[in-house]
Design a protein around this motif. Sequence first.
Motif, PDB file in Angstrom:
ATOM      1  N   UNK A 308       0.826  -1.210   0.000  1.00  0.00           N
ATOM      2  CA  UNK A 308       0.000   0.000   0.000  1.00  0.00           C
ATOM      3  C   UNK A 308       0.861   1.261   0.000  1.00  0.00           C
ATOM      4  N   UNK A 309       1.980   1.218   0.701  1.00  0.00           N
ATOM      5  CA  UNK A 309       2.873   2.370   0.722  1.00  0.00           C
ATOM      6  C   UNK A 309       3.413   2.657  -0.670  1.00  0.00           C
ATOM      7  N   UNK A 310       3.858   1.631  -1.386  1.00  0.00           N
ATOM      8  CA  UNK A 310       4.390   1.850  -2.735  1.00  0.00           C
ATOM      9  C   UNK A 310       3.284   2.238  -3.709  1.00  0.00           C
ATOM     10  N   UNK A 311       2.083   1.705  -3.511  1.00  0.00           N
ATOM     11  CA  UNK A 311       0.954   2.094  -4.364  1.00  0.00           C
ATOM     12  C   UNK A 311       0.618   3.571  -4.169  1.00  0.00           C
ATOM     13  N   UNK A 312       0.557   4.003  -2.907  1.00  0.00           N
ATOM     14  CA  UNK A 312       0.258   5.405  -2.614  1.00  0.00           C
ATOM     15  C   UNK A 312       1.345   6.322  -3.160  1.00  0.00           C
ATOM     16  N   UNK A 313       2.604   5.891  -3.073  1.00  0.00           N
ATOM     17  CA  UNK A 313       3.694   6.705  -3.609  1.00  0.00           C
ATOM     18  C   UNK A 313       3.561   6.853  -5.124  1.00  0.00           C
ATOM     19  N   UNK A 314       3.216   5.743  -5.798  1.00  0.00           N
ATOM     20  CA  UNK A 314       3.027   5.826  -7.243  1.00  0.00           C
ATOM     21  C   UNK A 314       1.887   6.754  -7.625  1.00  0.00           C
ATOM     22  N   UNK A 435       3.605   0.246  -7.398  1.00  0.00           N
ATOM     23  CA  UNK A 435       3.696   1.662  -7.772  1.00  0.00           C
ATOM     24  C   UNK A 435       3.123   1.940  -9.151  1.00  0.00           C
ATOM     25  N   UNK A 436       3.167   0.961 -10.052  1.00  0.00           N
ATOM     26  CA  UNK A 436       2.529   1.138 -11.357  1.00  0.00           C
ATOM     27  C   UNK A 436       1.013   1.194 -11.212  1.00  0.00           C
ATOM     28  N   UNK A 437       0.478   0.409 -10.271  1.00  0.00           N
ATOM     29  CA  UNK A 437      -0.958   0.452 -10.011  1.00  0.00           C
ATOM     30  C   UNK A 437      -1.366   1.853  -9.560  1.00  0.00           C
ATOM     31  N   UNK A 438      -0.576   2.420  -8.625  1.00  0.00           N
ATOM     32  CA  UNK A 438      -0.873   3.775  -8.162  1.00  0.00           C
ATOM     33  C   UNK A 438      -0.766   4.799  -9.278  1.00  0.00           C
ATOM     34  N   UNK A 439       0.275   4.688 -10.108  1.00  0.00           N
ATOM     35  CA  UNK A 439       0.433   5.617 -11.229  1.00  0.00           C
ATOM     36  C   UNK A 439      -0.741   5.491 -12.197  1.00  0.00           C
ATOM     37  N   UNK A 440      -1.119   4.250 -12.512  1.00  0.00           N
ATOM     38  CA  UNK A 440      -2.221   4.033 -13.447  1.00  0.00           C
ATOM     39  C   UNK A 440      -3.527   4.608 -12.896  1.00  0.00           C
TER      40      UNK A 440
END
Length: 572
Positions: A308-314, A435-440
Amino acid sequence: MTSGVRALVWYARAVAASTWLLLIAGGLVTSTDSGLAVPDWPLSYGTLFPPMVGGIRYEHGHRLIAATIGLLILVLAVWVWRAEPRRWVRRLAVAALGGVVLQGVLGGLTVLWLLPPAVSVAHAVLGQTIFCLMVALAVALGPATNGWRLRASDEGWPRLRPLTRAIALLAAAQLVLGAIRRHTGLALSVHIAVGVILMLAALWSAGRARRAPARLQRGALRLAGLCLAQVAIGVLALESGTGPGWPTAHLAVGALLLAQAVLLAWDARWSLQAPAPHPGRRRLVQLAASQGSAFLELTKPRLSALVLMTTAAGFWVGWRLGEPWTPLWVTLAGTAGAAGGANALNQWAERAQDARMVRTRTRPLPAGRLAPRAAYRFGLFLITAGLGALVLGGQLLAAVLAAASVVSYLFIYTPLKRRTSLCTLAGAIPGALPPMIGWAAARHALGPEAWALFAVLFVWQLPHFLALATVYREDYAQTEFRLLPLDEPQGVMSARQMALYGLALVPVSLFPSLLGMAGRWYGAAAMALSLAFLVLALRAARSGSVLQCRRAFQGSIAYLPLLLAVLVWDKL
């Protein structure tokens, strides 16, 4: 418990709840800019009951509520002093009463001195401190602790003590930063950064508390839930502009969060001695807590928190100013379900291997705390719910990436662990997709920037896992897993690859700067962090000792949150 004691308990609870309502009333005064709607004090326009119009109804209403609650706390302090034999409980009541007197003085100075920032901030901080004292007093008087003696002891839960103490201090710092933000408009970026750290720490404590006593488990879960709610309300408060609703709700939930953080640190620090509860009730509570903790453990909370942290960062890096934040919460909820479900099914598939390893034999399935069928159904439900939330939330590309992460983790990486040491490369793919999920979710498209984030996570995982596998080589040897440190006992190839990937991480970590996603501050910090991690990897590769590999593993754990924190900070 006698009727008099029971009445005291309920009275203390009512006063604590009323104090929370007083905080809400004070928050409405600030949110509506009504602090100087009544220019005199202690009277309002020279009378006790001025016309309740405009901002007067907020400011004068706040004064009336404060006066009433001050009298209620005075009565409570006298009652506790006369009826309570425990000295430390009486001190809580006296401290609350003293705080109320000082709070009244600060409130008057705030008006008479025309809202000086220092006094206004102190007034806001002291108000929440009094609320914490009232909550602690209500808990101390309650039936769960009635007659208990409080003493420092090693019989508590020492694993959680440093973490819960740090969380309580972070919550107190957030209280001060929030007051500064509300009354001066400053420190927003620091307030956001500390809030994110506090949320991650609360999620971490919920994972660490899964084997703690039921009281601590419940407290840690409540704290994590309040942190998530507070972050969501904070975002809505920023988006709402000038409306008083969300900022006031943010203050109210923040008070509950602070009180819960203090209570959790209190429970972890002190040993409370009391008569044993009814055996039937105790068994029922223990069983419910054990089952809930087992299902939570299936999701691998610490690993899921990292996802979740890497998703939020993305998402943050891809987010454009002026766009709504709502997709972030949908994305985090869906990703949490998909990641937690994948972790649960991974434990279901590897339950036989986990039973042979010292490090994993206490997991719910090997330990027999859950049935395999229940774990399987739980994992499927979480994955379905998570992917469904992404699809229904309009995040189709993010849903595709989350599904790819689940499929690659369960159907490629998991079976390959029994066949080839190349499984590490396959396992780095699902770990690099968040992080790609967050960016997308933020951009609804993938570009070089998203792949740069993927590359950083992909390369980072390789020395991280090689160091872990080397540290637990003997444990992994009890299974049929084909990991590189097991395939070559001398460890030469593992050492070389650890150093090689550590070296590769140096230029890869600079991709965000080279692509214009981050500025020079991130570039300098990424270079420093990557070189420091490279030194640890080289030392581990050169010596091959378990001690150096453990240090490299610990360094990798610290590296990623620090790198992402700098990346997020660079965009503020």
